[in-house]
Design an enzyme around this catalytic site. Structure first.
Site, PDB file in Angstrom:
ATOM      1  N   LYS A 274       0.850  -1.202   0.000  1.00 61.58           N
ATOM      2  CA  LYS A 274       0.000   0.000   0.000  1.00 61.58           C
ATOM      3  C   LYS A 274       0.882   1.247   0.000  1.00 61.58           C
ATOM      4  O   LYS A 274       2.029   1.199   0.449  1.00 61.58           O
ATOM      5  CB  LYS A 274      -0.868   0.008   1.270  1.00 61.58           C
ATOM      6  CG  LYS A 274      -2.017  -0.978   1.271  1.00 61.58           C
ATOM      7  CD  LYS A 274      -2.826  -0.845   2.544  1.00 61.58           C
ATOM      8  CE  LYS A 274      -3.984  -1.845   2.578  1.00 61.58           C
ATOM      9  NZ  LYS A 274      -4.998  -1.599   1.557  1.00 61.58           N
ATOM     10  N   ARG A 348     -10.392 -11.557   1.783  1.00 62.37           N
ATOM     11  CA  ARG A 348     -11.193 -12.651   1.229  1.00 62.37           C
ATOM     12  C   ARG A 348     -10.428 -13.971   1.274  1.00 62.37           C
ATOM     13  O   ARG A 348     -11.020 -15.036   1.356  1.00 62.37           O
ATOM     14  CB  ARG A 348     -11.648 -12.278  -0.184  1.00 62.37           C
ATOM     15  CG  ARG A 348     -10.526 -12.068  -1.155  1.00 62.37           C
ATOM     16  CD  ARG A 348     -10.942 -11.257  -2.384  1.00 62.37           C
ATOM     17  NE  ARG A 348     -10.950  -9.821  -2.137  1.00 62.37           N
ATOM     18  CZ  ARG A 348     -11.273  -8.910  -3.056  1.00 62.37           C
ATOM     19  NH1 ARG A 348     -11.649  -9.264  -4.262  1.00 62.37           N
ATOM     20  NH2 ARG A 348     -11.249  -7.618  -2.746  1.00 62.37           N
TER      21      ARG A 348
HETATM   22  N1  BES Z   1      -8.206  -3.795   4.368  1.00 62.89           N
HETATM   23  C1  BES Z   1      -8.313  -3.380   3.019  1.00 62.89           C
HETATM   24  C2  BES Z   1      -9.588  -2.605   2.747  1.00 62.89           C
HETATM   25  C3  BES Z   1      -9.627  -1.200   3.276  1.00 62.89           C
HETATM   26  C4  BES Z   1      -8.909  -0.199   2.657  1.00 62.89           C
HETATM   27  C5  BES Z   1     -10.418  -0.888   4.351  1.00 62.89           C
HETATM   28  C6  BES Z   1      -8.971   1.091   3.139  1.00 62.89           C
HETATM   29  C7  BES Z   1     -10.496   0.402   4.814  1.00 62.89           C
HETATM   30  C8  BES Z   1      -9.767   1.390   4.212  1.00 62.89           C
HETATM   31  C9  BES Z   1      -8.311  -4.584   2.095  1.00 62.89           C
HETATM   32  O1  BES Z   1      -7.539  -5.645   2.502  1.00 62.89           O
HETATM   33  C10 BES Z   1      -7.755  -4.111   0.806  1.00 62.89           C
HETATM   34  O2  BES Z   1      -6.630  -3.739   0.766  1.00 62.89           O
HETATM   35  N2  BES Z   1      -8.581  -4.141  -0.237  1.00 62.89           N
HETATM   36  C11 BES Z   1      -8.175  -3.683  -1.519  1.00 62.89           C
HETATM   37  C12 BES Z   1      -8.722  -4.635  -2.530  1.00 62.89           C
HETATM   38  C13 BES Z   1      -8.190  -4.425  -3.911  1.00 62.89           C
HETATM   39  C14 BES Z   1      -6.715  -4.784  -3.963  1.00 62.89           C
HETATM   40  C15 BES Z   1      -8.973  -5.274  -4.868  1.00 62.89           C
HETATM   41  C16 BES Z   1      -8.738  -2.284  -1.707  1.00 62.89           C
HETATM   42  O3  BES Z   1      -9.842  -2.019  -1.258  1.00 62.89           O
HETATM   43  O4  BES Z   1      -8.042  -1.463  -2.283  1.00 62.89           O
HETATM   44 MN    MN Z   2      -5.530  -5.438   1.895  1.00 59.95          MN
END
Ligand code: BES
Ligand code: MN
Ligand code: ZN
Length: 495
Positions: A274, A348
């Site tokens: 990230k 997931r």
């Molecule tokens: N934990 C995150 C989702 C999230 C992001 C929650 C920001 C709250 C604030 C999750 O694991 C994630 O990173 N999801 C990705 C999925 C994508 C790679 C398809 C996302 O939401 O960017």
């Molecule tokens: Mn994630």
């Protein structure tokens, strides 16, 4: 903090702070003695321009010449009729005033509120006071001082009202305590709240309330074939844990409700790292797990007549030489092969195995809670959790609970059309579905693993915590879940 319900008129209140909710600007006759004792100051305050007619308006004052312990008075405008949402708003105003004051004892007169039942009002105020009194102190050398308030009494006017006020009090306290437990776990830094720590807290909770708990470690997860869950955990030095809790308050033969929580104690994104900004907030990626534990606490405190199972998959998502890579293919416990196209779509991957495992409890209903997608925040903001369900009755019951508690949720679709986006050229399914409908495709991924039972999924990415100056965990969706389980307990009792 000590709460009590007293059958007493306000002029007899043994407290420093007196809260008088009023419907309108005229004093009801029940307050005439207090008005006389204060030489008419009370009615003058109520009718003055400073006391607004809009629900939630307040007027604080010293209480001249009222005698007894009383020092301070708060008039709170209720408006003509109070509904459940109005009761929550009122409760919020009252709790903030009481917690903000430097007085140690308070009496809240419940005789002046019209519309909502005493039960609902007492629950709302109790929950709000517990919620407002929470402070995060664990790592502060000079923590914000604890609230001065230690004694709260509710004043009721009729004998028959005591019971309803008591029932509401118990509920409000349990939900408040459950929320604060959830908030504390979620607010803890990720170097303190590790998967091992979460497992220890779950075991402690289980011991305290006489629940059954188990914690599975890597070798057992391997033996179960949880290749998907393990693929997320393997880049971290922190070992993963699969935690289960069992609460038995219902009939032996009654099938349980299962709550399944996403417990990523830190989500760096893994190799699909990230961006740095705001990454600290990914300590909240165990908000689903924390809500499972908070809900268990509330349910056990209330002794609800239901059977409840909790399953928490917890690990860290970290980059490392041995971490999962984009392109890796892993095999889930269900036998489905998954192509990991983005290691940041890890929730997931751990949940699919937890959901498969949950089937062994033969649940009547399974609800998973997960800070699953940023896309859910784009869709619903920080107001509502995203609700997905493969059963309309379950969805409606959860929406009703959301409505009754103000812990809002909004139903989203699980149409098969979206499954197209999860196609993989190399495995049974891909772990991402591209940018369109990102919250839906994440839910659709989970749906492949939940065909054998009634299932709902709450995407709490936008609701589990707040960012910005007031950064902190919210304790959601504990109110929604406890309400759903309460209603379920009532229904089962009738059958
Ligand atoms: N934990 C995150 C989702 C999230 C992001 C929650 C920001 C709250 C604030 C999750 O694991 C994630 O990173 N999801 C990705 C999925 C994508 C790679 C398809 C996302 O939401 O960017
Ligand atoms: Mn994630
Ligand atoms: Zn995540």
């Amino acid at each position: 903090m000590e709460f009590s319900i007293n059958l007493a008129s306000p002029e007899k209140a043994q407290a420093e702070y007196l809260v008088l909710p009023l419907a309108g600007k005229k004093l009801p006759s029940a307050l005439s003695k207090l008005d006389t004792a204060s030489n008419g100051a009370l009615s003058a305050l109520a009718s003055s321009d400073e006391f607004g007619e809009k629900a939630g308006s307040t007027l604080a004052s010293h209480l001249p010449a009222a005698g007894g312990k009383l020092q301070k008075l708060l008039l709170v405008q209720t408006g003509k009729e109070v509904d459940a949402a109005g009761a929550r708003k009122l409760a919020d105003v009252i709790a903030k005033a009481l917690i903000g004051a430097k007085l140690t004892s308070a009496a809240v007169w419940l005789g002046g509120i019209k519309g909502a039942s005493l039960d609902v009002i007492s629950a709302a105020i109790s929950q709000a006071i517990v919620f407002e009194s929470y402070r995060f102190t664990a790592f502060k050398s000079e923590p914000d001082p604890a609230p001065a308030l230690t004694r709260i009494q509710y004043l009721v006017t009729k004998k028959g009202e005591t019971e309803a006020a008591e029932a509401g009090l118990a509920r409000g306290l349990a939900v408040g305590h459950g929320m604060n437990f959830t908030r504390e776990l979620a607010n803890l830094p990720p170097n303190a709240c590790t998967p091992t720590y979460l497992a220890e807290e779950a075991v402690k909770l289980a011991r305290h309330y006489g629940l059954k708990s188990t914690v599975l470690d890597t070798p057992e997860l391997e033996a179960l074939g949880m290749g998907s869950f393990l693929s997320v955990a393997k880049g971290s030095v922190q070992p993963p844990k699969l935690i289960t809790l069992e609460y038995r308050g219902g009939a032996k033969s009654a099938k349980p409700v299962a709550l399944v929580g996403k417990g990523i104690t830190f989500d760096s994104g893994g190799i699909s790292l990230k961006p740095g900004e705001g990454m600290d907030e990914m300590k909240y990626d165990m908000g689903g797990a924390a809500a499972v534990l908070g809900t268990f606490r509330a349910v056990a405190e209330l002794g609800l007549p239901i059977n409840l199972v909790g399953v928490i998959a917890t690990c860290e998502n970290m980059p490392a030489g041995n971490a999962s890579k984009p392109g890796d293919i892993v095999k889930s416990m269900a036998g489905t092969t998954i192509e990991i196209l983005n290691t940041d779509a890890e929730g997931r991957l751990i949940l699919c195995d937890a959901l498969t495992y949950t089937a062994r409890f033969e649940p009547e209903v399974v609800i998973d809670l997960a800070t699953l997608t940023g896309a859910c925040i784009i869709a619903l903001g920080h107001v509502a959790s995203g609700l997905y369900a493969n059963n309309d009755e379950l969805a409606d019951a959860l929406l009703a609970a959301a409505d009754d508690t103000g812990d809002k949720a909004w139903r989203m679709p699980l149409w098969d059309d979206y499954q197209e986006q999860l196609k993989s050229n190399f495995a049974d399914v891909a772990n991402i579905g591209g940018r369109p409908a990102g919250s839906v495709t994440a839910a659709c991924f989970l749906a492949r693993f939940t065909k054998d039972y009634n299932w709902a999924h709450l995407d709490i990415a936008g609701t589990a915590w707040k960012s910005g100056a007031a950064k902190g965990a919210t304790g959601r969706p504990v109110p929604l879940l406890v309400e759903y389980l309460l209603q379920r307990g009532l229904k089962k009792g009738k059958k």
